[in-house]
Design a protein around this motif. Structure first.
Motif, PDB file in Angstrom:
ATOM      1  N   PRO A   1      -4.761   9.362   8.611  1.00 26.92           N
ATOM      2  CA  PRO A   1      -5.643   8.266   9.052  1.00 26.92           C
ATOM      3  C   PRO A   1      -6.395   7.573   7.920  1.00 26.92           C
ATOM      4  N   TRP A   2      -6.692   8.306   6.859  1.00 34.51           N
ATOM      5  CA  TRP A   2      -7.505   7.720   5.789  1.00 34.51           C
ATOM      6  C   TRP A   2      -6.894   7.891   4.390  1.00 34.51           C
ATOM      7  N   GLY A   3      -5.658   8.366   4.317  1.00 39.66           N
ATOM      8  CA  GLY A   3      -5.036   8.617   3.018  1.00 39.66           C
ATOM      9  C   GLY A   3      -4.909   7.369   2.155  1.00 39.66           C
ATOM     10  N   HIS A   4      -4.580   6.237   2.779  1.00 41.99           N
ATOM     11  CA  HIS A   4      -4.443   5.001   1.998  1.00 41.99           C
ATOM     12  C   HIS A   4      -5.767   4.576   1.385  1.00 41.99           C
ATOM     13  N   LEU A   5      -6.861   4.830   2.106  1.00 45.32           N
ATOM     14  CA  LEU A   5      -8.182   4.484   1.569  1.00 45.32           C
ATOM     15  C   LEU A   5      -8.544   5.371   0.385  1.00 45.32           C
ATOM     16  N   LEU A   6      -8.223   6.672   0.491  1.00 46.44           N
ATOM     17  CA  LEU A   6      -8.471   7.579  -0.632  1.00 46.44           C
ATOM     18  C   LEU A   6      -7.655   7.161  -1.846  1.00 46.44           C
ATOM     19  N   GLY A   7      -6.397   6.792  -1.626  1.00 44.99           N
ATOM     20  CA  GLY A   7      -5.556   6.360  -2.739  1.00 44.99           C
ATOM     21  C   GLY A   7      -6.137   5.166  -3.469  1.00 44.99           C
ATOM     22  N   CYS A   8      -6.638   4.209  -2.719  1.00 44.73           N
ATOM     23  CA  CYS A   8      -7.264   3.028  -3.337  1.00 44.73           C
ATOM     24  C   CYS A   8      -8.567   3.397  -4.050  1.00 44.73           C
ATOM     25  N   ALA A   9      -9.361   4.265  -3.430  1.00 45.97           N
ATOM     26  CA  ALA A   9     -10.675   4.612  -3.973  1.00 45.97           C
ATOM     27  C   ALA A   9     -10.550   5.326  -5.319  1.00 45.97           C
ATOM     28  N   THR A  10      -9.594   6.232  -5.452  1.00 47.95           N
ATOM     29  CA  THR A  10      -9.477   6.982  -6.701  1.00 47.95           C
ATOM     30  C   THR A  10      -9.105   6.072  -7.869  1.00 47.95           C
ATOM     31  N   VAL A  11      -8.197   5.132  -7.638  1.00 48.07           N
ATOM     32  CA  VAL A  11      -7.790   4.225  -8.722  1.00 48.07           C
ATOM     33  C   VAL A  11      -8.921   3.253  -9.048  1.00 48.07           C
ATOM     34  N   LEU A  12      -9.623   2.786  -8.018  1.00 42.49           N
ATOM     35  CA  LEU A  12     -10.757   1.898  -8.262  1.00 42.49           C
ATOM     36  C   LEU A  12     -11.855   2.618  -9.039  1.00 42.49           C
ATOM     37  N   ALA A  13     -12.109   3.893  -8.708  1.00 40.83           N
ATOM     38  CA  ALA A  13     -13.111   4.670  -9.441  1.00 40.83           C
ATOM     39  C   ALA A  13     -12.686   4.867 -10.891  1.00 40.83           C
ATOM     40  N   SER A  14     -11.411   5.091 -11.112  1.00 36.03           N
ATOM     41  CA  SER A  14     -10.904   5.224 -12.473  1.00 36.03           C
ATOM     42  C   SER A  14     -11.079   3.916 -13.246  1.00 36.03           C
TER      43      SER A  14
ATOM     44  N   PHE B   1       3.332   7.612   0.393  1.00 38.58           N
ATOM     45  CA  PHE B   1       3.527   6.521  -0.554  1.00 38.58           C
ATOM     46  C   PHE B   1       2.322   6.373  -1.476  1.00 38.58           C
ATOM     47  N   PHE B   2       1.132   6.424  -0.901  1.00 38.94           N
ATOM     48  CA  PHE B   2      -0.080   6.308  -1.724  1.00 38.94           C
ATOM     49  C   PHE B   2      -0.248   7.523  -2.628  1.00 38.94           C
ATOM     50  N   GLY B   3       0.191   8.689  -2.174  1.00 38.78           N
ATOM     51  CA  GLY B   3       0.162   9.857  -3.038  1.00 38.78           C
ATOM     52  C   GLY B   3       1.037   9.665  -4.264  1.00 38.78           C
ATOM     53  N   TYR B   4       2.234   9.118  -4.057  1.00 36.10           N
ATOM     54  CA  TYR B   4       3.126   8.849  -5.181  1.00 36.10           C
ATOM     55  C   TYR B   4       2.543   7.779  -6.106  1.00 36.10           C
TER      56      TYR B   4
END
Length: 629
Positions: free
Chosen positions: A32-45, A122-125
């Motif tokens: 449900p929220w994996g895509h948001l986590l994927g975006c957040a980690t790259v944005l934080a980086s 996909f976002f994990g990859y």
């Protein structure tokens, strides 16, 4: 050194890596929220990268580097390698490109992959891809770079083959993986030579020892590094995987082409500048590969009807420009990086624009089935158009500043190289104008069940940001030599003064723009002033056949590498079966036969053993008697 800020360097990699681990290990619970986590980690980086960039800006020129040793990695004999990270003027450019453009591609993917049941994976990859790219450019030694290099290869394999239920995607992923392994052998051999000759794999250690190394050693290392760069950056002769890699989802194409994987070879050459500066034969090979590839890719791009494959051929050509510039040494390193950065903006925007077109056209990729989309997809049209103007080098767009700088450097080095870059500029204008006309102008050639529409805001917003970068990014990097001064401590520490081209810069710019205008006019005459032919047979001519088949690159590789490799493998198998296995099996049969014969002596009867003992004693006695006489 600011200890607090230096401790942020490892976070650049750790954040997307943690995101990848969470999404791939925890599994479906994160759907449900994996895509948001994927975006957040790259944005934080990306935010960490901005903070570190500002810190570097505040430092004196000779202190613009942050080095952090995390732990001792390898201690084998005389080889001691620490797992360390290095953020300097060169690597921070890549960090901002990878995380900034990567964050926009992640955001775009929310809309593009919305209906895919495996979106979380996909976002994990994607997170894994970003983490590997960051390790590649942040490592402070060649072994760490190699680790990131292989990580990028793995992540690209997973992403290109993400829709592995499609045979074409599975085949493309395998092809990309195998071709890249050929280049990776070159990098591995280069590292072996470094350790054997220099006893170290750290950048400072290798560069210091290189000054006293023999010419043969330096050329060997340089050529092996070039082989690695050819594989990862899809340069001739290891270019065949790039077009097929378009079978992956379009955000993957954008990330591969814009955010470091295919530009990793350029980074490797520039980072290894002190080696290439001392290896003229290797530098000549780099220039030759770049010149051939920029024309090779441009010719292929002129005949591709698949919009993504046309852009892929374009990437091959544009990286050829970068490699050529990097082969020119200190005079070309900075302009190579400048074109790499501007290319990151406009090529990511072009690929995301292509994905937007596909999104509105039921995943159709054949441009002969497009036409007239500018009215129904206005945002995509404008943003794609700005990227188009940037890549063909129209002032004041980004590509004008970076590509013209490479053309000037090429003319300064050799007029033949300069002509090659000019021809490439004309071909770029031709095939990109062709893409624009076939996609957005002319009559509507849509399939009956197609209803094109503009993409949602989550997809168009990143396209707008990238379009703005295509518009102003080049001027920001080029005016007053901003990027060259910034990179000088890494790419030109000796402060070598650049020579001026034989042709005045103003005249050369006018010639370049004239060549570009000719390319535009030729494409307009062929594709806008006459009806577009939609039948494949109507487009066939010998040059088109060659370009459509990637100038027979696959056939050449098959004839030169695959078939001989198969014959060698069969011969080795025959040697294995007939000689090695035959010898082993022969010895086994001999031992078995001997044991069968000897076993008959063991009868189990006392009288037999007594007779044997009597005969033995008699033989000993007889030999004793005969010996006495």
């Amino acid at each position: 050194m600011n200890t607090t800020l230096s401790s942020l360097v490892w976070l650049l990699i750790a954040l997307p890596l943690a995101g990848a681990a969470t999404l791939l290990v925890v599994g479906r619970r994160t759907d449900p929220w994996g895509h948001l986590l994927g975006c957040a980690t790259v944005l934080a980086s990306f935010c960490c990268g901005i903070v570190l960039f500002v810190d570097l800006l505040r430092r004196p020129v000779d202190d613009r580097a942050i080095h952090e040793t995390l732990f001792s990695w390898l201690q084998v004999g005389t080889l001691n390698v620490d797992f360390g990270l290095q953020l300097d003027a060169l690597s921070v450019c890549f960090v901002l490109l990878i995380t900034g453009v990567g964050a926009l591609i992640h955001l775009y993917s929310i809309g593009y992959m919305r209906d895919d049941p495996a979106r979380r994976r996909f976002f994990g990859y994607l997170n894994l891809f970003v983490a590997a790219m960051l390790l590649l450019v942040l490592a402070d030694n060649y072994l760490g770079l190699y680790f990131g290099w292989e990580g990028v290869g793995l992540a690209s394999y997973l992403l290109i083959g993400f829709w592995s239920h499609k045979p074409a995607a599975a085949t493309a992923a395998k092809k990309a993986f195998i071709v890249n392994r050929v280049g990776d052998v070159g990098l591995a051999v280069a590292l072996m030579i470094m350790f054997a000759r220099f006893g170290t794999l750290s950048y400072p250690g290798v560069f210091e020892e290189a000054a006293a190394a023999s010419q043969g050693t330096l050329d060997a290392i340089g050529l092996m590094l070039l082989l690695a760069a050819c594989g990862k950056s899809a340069q001739v002769p290891l270019q065949s995987w790039l077009g097929d890699a378009m079978e992956g989802p379009t955000p993957v194409s954008a990330l591969i082409h814009a955010a470091t994987m295919v530009t990793a070879g350029v980074y490797l050459i520039v980072r290894s500048g002190p080696i290439f500066d001392l290896a003229p034969a290797a530098r000549t090979a780099v220039v030759a590969v770049g010149a051939v590839t920029l024309l090779f890719g441009a010719i292929i791009g002129c005949a591709k009807d698949d919009i993504k494959k046309a852009l892929a051929a374009s990437t091959m050509s544009q990286i050829g420009y970068m490699v050529l510039a990097a082969g020119l040494g200190p005079a070309g390193y900075a302009v190579a990086i400048m074109h790499l950065l501007t290319h990151g903006f406009f090529k990511a925007g072009l690929f995301l624009g292509a994905g937007s077109v596909m999104h509105g056209m039921n995943d159709e990729t054949d441009m002969r089935r497009y036409g007239g989309l500018r009215k129904v997809m206005p945002i995509t049209f404008v943003t794609f158009g700005l990227g188009y103007l940037a890549i063909i080098g129209i002032p004041p767009f980004a590509g004008f500043f970076s590509k013209d700088a490479i053309i000037e450097a090429a003319f300064t080095a050799d007029e033949t190289l300069g002509v090659a870059t000019l021809v490439g500029a004309g071909l770029t204008a031709f095939y990109m104008t062709r893409v624009m006309i076939l996609t957005f102008f002319g009559e509507r050639r849509w399939q009956p069940d197609t209803h094109p529409h503009e993409s949602p805001a989550v997809m168009t917003a990143p396209m707008v940001v990238l379009a703005l970068g295509s518009l102003g990014g080049g001027a920001a990097l080029a005016l007053n030599g901003t990027l060259q001064h910034w990179l000088q401590p890494v790419t030109n520490p000796a402060g070598i003064t650049e020579a001026q081209p034989a042709i005045p810069v103003g005249t050369l710019t006018a010639i370049t723009l004239t060549v570009v205008a000719i390319g535009i006019a030729a494409a307009y005459h062929k594709y806008a002033a006459r009806p577009v032919k939609t039948s494949v047979s109507e487009w066939v001519s010998m040059p088109v056949i060659a370009a459509r088949q990637d100038l027979f690159g696959d056939k050449v590789n098959e004839a030169a590498l695959m078939r001989p490799g198969q014959r060698l493998s069969r011969a080795l198998v025959d040697v294995e079966l007939m000689h090695i296995d035959g010898a082993v099996e022969g010895i086994a049969r001999l031992v078995g036969l001997a044991s069968t014969r000897i076993r008959r002596i063991q009868t189990g009867f006392v009288r037999s053993y007594a007779l044997t003992a009597f005969c033995g004693a008699a033989a000993v006695l007889l030999s004793f008697v005969l010996g006495r006489t």
